[in-house]
Scaffold this active site. Structure first.
Site, PDB file in Angstrom:
ATOM      1  N   GLU A 144      -0.917   7.476   3.092  1.00 45.08           N
ATOM      2  CA  GLU A 144       0.735   6.808   2.990  1.00 45.08           C
ATOM      3  C   GLU A 144       1.421   5.897   2.190  1.00 45.08           C
ATOM      4  O   GLU A 144       0.503   5.571   1.599  1.00 45.08           O
ATOM      5  CB  GLU A 144       0.749   6.023   4.369  1.00 45.08           C
ATOM      6  CG  GLU A 144       2.431   5.988   5.114  1.00 45.08           C
ATOM      7  CD  GLU A 144       1.919   4.822   5.622  1.00 45.08           C
ATOM      8  OE1 GLU A 144       1.441   4.966   6.834  1.00 45.08           O
ATOM      9  OE2 GLU A 144       3.542   4.349   6.684  1.00 45.08           O
ATOM     10  N   LYS A 189      -0.148  -2.342  12.881  1.00 42.55           N
ATOM     11  CA  LYS A 189      -0.232  -0.989  12.040  1.00 42.55           C
ATOM     12  C   LYS A 189      -0.194  -0.917  11.278  1.00 42.55           C
ATOM     13  O   LYS A 189      -0.560  -0.419  10.264  1.00 42.55           O
ATOM     14  CB  LYS A 189       0.612   0.318  12.966  1.00 42.55           C
ATOM     15  CG  LYS A 189       1.295   1.843  12.298  1.00 42.55           C
ATOM     16  CD  LYS A 189       1.165   1.712  10.784  1.00 42.55           C
ATOM     17  CE  LYS A 189       1.637   3.244  10.884  1.00 42.55           C
ATOM     18  NZ  LYS A 189       1.549   2.806   8.648  1.00 42.55           N
ATOM     19  N   ASP A 205     -16.638   4.099  10.898  1.00 45.44           N
ATOM     20  CA  ASP A 205     -15.826   4.721  11.519  1.00 45.44           C
ATOM     21  C   ASP A 205     -14.217   4.123  12.011  1.00 45.44           C
ATOM     22  O   ASP A 205     -14.427   2.652  12.583  1.00 45.44           O
ATOM     23  CB  ASP A 205     -16.770   4.478  13.048  1.00 45.44           C
ATOM     24  CG  ASP A 205     -16.326   5.452  14.223  1.00 45.44           C
ATOM     25  OD1 ASP A 205     -15.310   5.690  14.570  1.00 45.44           O
ATOM     26  OD2 ASP A 205     -17.020   5.825  15.302  1.00 45.44           O
ATOM     27  N   HIS A 212       9.078   1.026   0.123  1.00 45.83           N
ATOM     28  CA  HIS A 212       8.851   2.421   0.875  1.00 45.83           C
ATOM     29  C   HIS A 212       9.208   3.190   0.517  1.00 45.83           C
ATOM     30  O   HIS A 212       8.623   5.209  -0.307  1.00 45.83           O
ATOM     31  CB  HIS A 212       8.704   1.660   2.177  1.00 45.83           C
ATOM     32  CG  HIS A 212       7.903   3.228   3.079  1.00 45.83           C
ATOM     33  ND1 HIS A 212       6.776   3.776   2.403  1.00 45.83           N
ATOM     34  CD2 HIS A 212       8.588   4.786   3.305  1.00 45.83           C
ATOM     35  CE1 HIS A 212       6.244   4.055   3.346  1.00 45.83           C
ATOM     36  NE2 HIS A 212       7.476   5.480   4.308  1.00 45.83           N
TER      37      HIS A 212
HETATM   38  P1  HMG Z   1       8.277  -4.046  -6.699  1.00 45.63           P
HETATM   39  O1  HMG Z   1       7.874  -5.575  -6.603  1.00 45.63           O
HETATM   40  O2  HMG Z   1       8.817  -3.262  -6.243  1.00 45.63           O
HETATM   41  O3  HMG Z   1       6.574  -3.727  -7.590  1.00 45.63           O
HETATM   42  O4  HMG Z   1       7.392  -3.224  -5.001  1.00 45.63           O
HETATM   43  P2  HMG Z   1       6.929  -3.509  -8.973  1.00 45.63           P
HETATM   44  O5  HMG Z   1       7.333  -2.023  -9.373  1.00 45.63           O
HETATM   45  O6  HMG Z   1       7.546  -4.639  -9.472  1.00 45.63           O
HETATM   46  O7  HMG Z   1       5.673  -3.720  -9.062  1.00 45.63           O
HETATM   47  C1  HMG Z   1       4.625  -4.838  -8.465  1.00 45.63           C
HETATM   48  C2  HMG Z   1       3.714  -4.737  -8.607  1.00 45.63           C
HETATM   49  O8  HMG Z   1       3.738  -3.563  -6.974  1.00 45.63           O
HETATM   50  C3  HMG Z   1       2.472  -3.729  -9.328  1.00 45.63           C
HETATM   51  O9  HMG Z   1       1.695  -4.651 -10.242  1.00 45.63           O
HETATM   52  C4  HMG Z   1       1.515  -3.112  -8.637  1.00 45.63           C
HETATM   53  O10 HMG Z   1       0.879  -4.219  -8.598  1.00 45.63           O
HETATM   54  C5  HMG Z   1       2.661  -2.714  -7.756  1.00 45.63           C
HETATM   55  P3  HMG Z   1       1.406  -3.589 -11.760  1.00 45.63           P
HETATM   56  O11 HMG Z   1       0.905  -2.935 -11.463  1.00 45.63           O
HETATM   57  O12 HMG Z   1       2.430  -3.369 -12.142  1.00 45.63           O
HETATM   58  O13 HMG Z   1       0.789  -5.285 -12.667  1.00 45.63           O
HETATM   59  N1  HMG Z   1       2.804  -1.545  -7.383  1.00 45.63           N
HETATM   60  C6  HMG Z   1       1.870  -0.490  -7.507  1.00 45.63           C
HETATM   61  N2  HMG Z   1       1.257   0.103  -7.385  1.00 45.63           N
HETATM   62  C7  HMG Z   1       0.865   1.386  -7.610  1.00 45.63           C
HETATM   63  N3  HMG Z   1       1.221   2.703  -7.875  1.00 45.63           N
HETATM   64  C8  HMG Z   1       2.620   1.670  -7.597  1.00 45.63           C
HETATM   65  C9  HMG Z   1       3.341   0.449  -7.436  1.00 45.63           C
HETATM   66  N4  HMG Z   1       4.323  -0.009  -8.114  1.00 45.63           N
HETATM   67  C10 HMG Z   1       4.389  -0.978  -7.670  1.00 45.63           C
HETATM   68  N5  HMG Z   1       3.228   2.721  -7.871  1.00 45.63           N
HETATM   69  C11 HMG Z   1       6.424  -2.195  -3.030  1.00 45.63           C
HETATM   70  C12 HMG Z   1       7.501  -2.132  -4.987  1.00 45.63           C
HETATM   71  C13 HMG Z   1       6.769  -0.639  -2.760  1.00 45.63           C
HETATM   72  C14 HMG Z   1       4.850  -2.580  -3.729  1.00 45.63           C
HETATM   73  C15 HMG Z   1       6.826  -3.129  -1.983  1.00 45.63           C
HETATM   74  O14 HMG Z   1       8.727  -2.554  -1.820  1.00 45.63           O
HETATM   75  C16 HMG Z   1       5.637  -3.517  -1.153  1.00 45.63           C
HETATM   76  O15 HMG Z   1       4.997  -4.383  -0.946  1.00 45.63           O
HETATM   77  N6  HMG Z   1       6.243  -2.928  -0.020  1.00 45.63           N
HETATM   78  C17 HMG Z   1       6.122  -3.016   1.481  1.00 45.63           C
HETATM   79  C18 HMG Z   1       5.244  -1.891   1.332  1.00 45.63           C
HETATM   80  C19 HMG Z   1       4.507  -1.513   2.659  1.00 45.63           C
HETATM   81  O16 HMG Z   1       4.392  -2.417   3.507  1.00 45.63           O
HETATM   82  N7  HMG Z   1       4.215   0.127   3.208  1.00 45.63           N
HETATM   83  C20 HMG Z   1       3.087   0.210   4.290  1.00 45.63           C
HETATM   84  C21 HMG Z   1       4.270   1.153   4.647  1.00 45.63           C
HETATM   85  S1  HMG Z   1       5.548   0.678   5.804  1.00 45.63           S
HETATM   86  C22 HMG Z   1       4.537   0.648   7.252  1.00 45.63           C
HETATM   87  O17 HMG Z   1       3.763   1.796   7.958  1.00 45.63           O
HETATM   88  C23 HMG Z   1       4.196  -0.805   8.228  1.00 45.63           C
HETATM   89  C24 HMG Z   1       5.335  -1.602   8.405  1.00 45.63           C
HETATM   90  O18 HMG Z   1       5.874  -0.792   9.334  1.00 45.63           O
HETATM   91  C25 HMG Z   1       4.402  -3.204   9.146  1.00 45.63           C
HETATM   92  C26 HMG Z   1       5.230  -3.382   9.528  1.00 45.63           C
HETATM   93  O19 HMG Z   1       6.316  -3.507  10.178  1.00 45.63           O
HETATM   94  O20 HMG Z   1       5.125  -4.844   9.411  1.00 45.63           O
HETATM   95  C27 HMG Z   1       6.258  -1.888   7.233  1.00 45.63           C
END
Ligand code: HMG
Length: 428
Positions: free
Chosen positions: A85, A270, A286, A383
């Site tokens: 994901e 989740k 597992d 996301h």
């Molecule tokens: P951002 O602030 O836009 O990121 O966050 P950025 O571009 O400023 O980068 C900051 C840091 O984020 C980076 O530091 C990385 O650590 C990381 P750096 O490496 O530059 O020193 N980062 C990345 N790491 C690897 N590859 C990348 C990357 N981009 C940033 N391409 C971010 C963007 C997506 C991290 C933020 O918006 C976030 O944490 N969002 C949450 C996303 C999430 O929870 N996803 C899970 C899937 S959704 C779900 O299924 C669960 C849910 O339903 C659960 C719930 O409801 O509670 C949401």
């Protein structure tokens, strides 16, 4: 019956594929080519994967990613994550970076007891089965000695065997409730072997005992680990649009909603399992067992609830998780799968307890990142930013198109339709 097959398990891999293609793919050569495309050219490695399970015809790849900068109990870790994901690894990395500057994660194993049960039926008096059990109890331990010897040498073994009456729930139903310490092993095979021996000894004491089954339980509320982060409320600020207090209050409300509202709790948990499962999978454990046990734990009060909790005490923001995790760092896939070995090496070849701490931290970090997004920008911004490449791949965008569109979406909101529109515009 049409398309049924006998003796399929005895076919060679090639025969299995040929049967499948001719019976289910109308002899379409591209289906066969697709299966073969994922075979590994290293014959020994392919054979290893073929033999992990049965009727293997190809490999199913998942990405193996890493999240750096995890400060856990004052040691920096790079966490391996196996997950398909988008935004999960980025979210974990983001949370790790955030907490690295605020003292990192603290994690501690609370208990490591595992459970197995011999389920049996007995229709006599309780006093009778109780007295039979007390008489034979020493032999139940004695007869498992050959199985428990090595585990005992490592400091584990059978902790206790109890007779439990379940007759109030089901007429004549009793169990031998057995507790185990399995050290660095997840212990499923060890526990099941002990249980089968215990059952076989136990049933010799009366013809009235009917053993139904002997099996470990994946519900492990006493194999528990806690992970926590904390900092001064004002240090939570990352954005001028809100104060630390505002951020903390809304964040805590989000956690409290998940504590009282099962519809929200399931999604909340989740998100936690995004982190937990990906490390569990990468380290050859597992994840189905972990999932089943974790959700049962989340529902232990009778109402499904959040695995994480948060509070403010004396100006300090605290956010923590308590989660049951029966994990192993020896046995099973851990010594077989080459990438699992690399994952464990990356983590410094942890003990099972250390792995429990790391996995709990991954779950907490994931939840922190998700809630931080949900209560500030909304989840879609980050996301969809990460999901952009998946959408572009669906439209078979070239590398040049990808570069142009990634640049375009640095300034524009990513939605599926916005991406489609941008591709069409670019191609026109
Ligand atoms: P951002 O602030 O836009 O990121 O966050 P950025 O571009 O400023 O980068 C900051 C840091 O984020 C980076 O530091 C990385 O650590 C990381 P750096 O490496 O530059 O020193 N980062 C990345 N790491 C690897 N590859 C990348 C990357 N981009 C940033 N391409 C971010 C963007 C997506 C991290 C933020 O918006 C976030 O944490 N969002 C949450 C996303 C999430 O929870 N996803 C899970 C899937 S959704 C779900 O299924 C669960 C849910 O339903 C659960 C719930 O409801 O509670 C949401």
């Amino acid at each position: 019956m049409q398309n049924s097959v006998s003796g399929f398990s005895k076919f060679t891999k090639v025969e299995k594929i040929d049967w499948l293609i001719s019976n289910h793919f109308q002899d379409n050569p591209s289906a066969k080519a697709n299966l073969e495309r994922y075979w590994n050219s290293n014959a020994a490695l392919q054979k290893l994967h073929d033999e992990f399970t049965e009727n293997t015809i190809s490999n199913f790849y998942l990405p193996f990613g890493i999240a750096p900068n995890f400060l856990i109990n004052n040691k920096i870790k790079v966490i391996p994550m196996t997950i398909e994901e988008s935004s999960v690894v980025a979210a974990a990395s983001n949370a790790a970076k955030f907490w690295m500057q605020r003292g990192g994660f603290k994690a501690k194993v609370i208990s490591t007891t595992k459970v197995g049960q011999v389920h049996f039926m007995f229709h006599g008096e309780f006093s009778e089965i109780e007295s039979l059990f007390e008489t034979i109890r020493p032999q139940l331990f004695e007869h498992t000695k050959s199985i428990t010897k090595n585990m005992e040498a490592r400091g584990g073994g059978i902790l206790d065997i109890k007779l439990i009456s379940k007759t109030a729930q089901l007429k004549g139903y009793y169990q031998l409730h057995v507790t185990f310490e399995t050290m660095d092993a997840m212990g499923a095979n060890f526990i099941n072997s002990c249980l089968e021996q215990i059952a076989s000894t136990f049933k010799t004491c009366s013809k009235e005992i009917h053993v139904v089954m002997s099996i470990l339980s994946n519900y492990v509320p006493d194999c528990l680990v806690r992970a926590e982060v904390s900092c001064n409320v004002e240090d939570l600020v990352t954005d001028e649009s809100y104060s630390g207090r505002e951020f903390a209050d809304t964040f805590i409300q989000a956690v409290q909603i998940a504590e009282v509202e099962p519809f929200r709790a399931v999604t909340h948990n989740k998100g936690i399992m995004n982190g937990v499962d990906s490390v569990v999978l990468a380290t050859g454990n597992d994840f189905r067992a972990v999932e089943a046990g974790v959700h049962a734990y989340a529902a232990r009060s009778g109402s499904y609830s959040s695995l994480t909790h948060a509070s403010i005490e004396k100006g300090m923001f605290r956010f923590w998780i308590e989660i049951p995790l029966a994990l192993g760092t020896v046995g099973g896939l851990t010594g077989l799968h080459p990438l699992v070995k690399t994952a464990l090496e990356l983590l410094g070849n942890p003990s099972a307890k250390e792995l429990m701490e790391i996995v709990a931290v991954a779950g907490l970090a994931q939840n922190f990142a998700a809630l931080k997004s949900l209560t500030t920008t909304g989840i879609q911004q980050g996301h969809m930013k990460m999901h952009l490449l998946n959408i572009l791949n669906q439209f078979e965008a070239t590398d040049k198109e990808k570069l142009q569109l990634v640049e375009h979406f640095k300034k524009n909101t990513v939605t599926h339709s916005a991406v489609v529109e941008a591709i069409e515009k670019l191609r026109a």
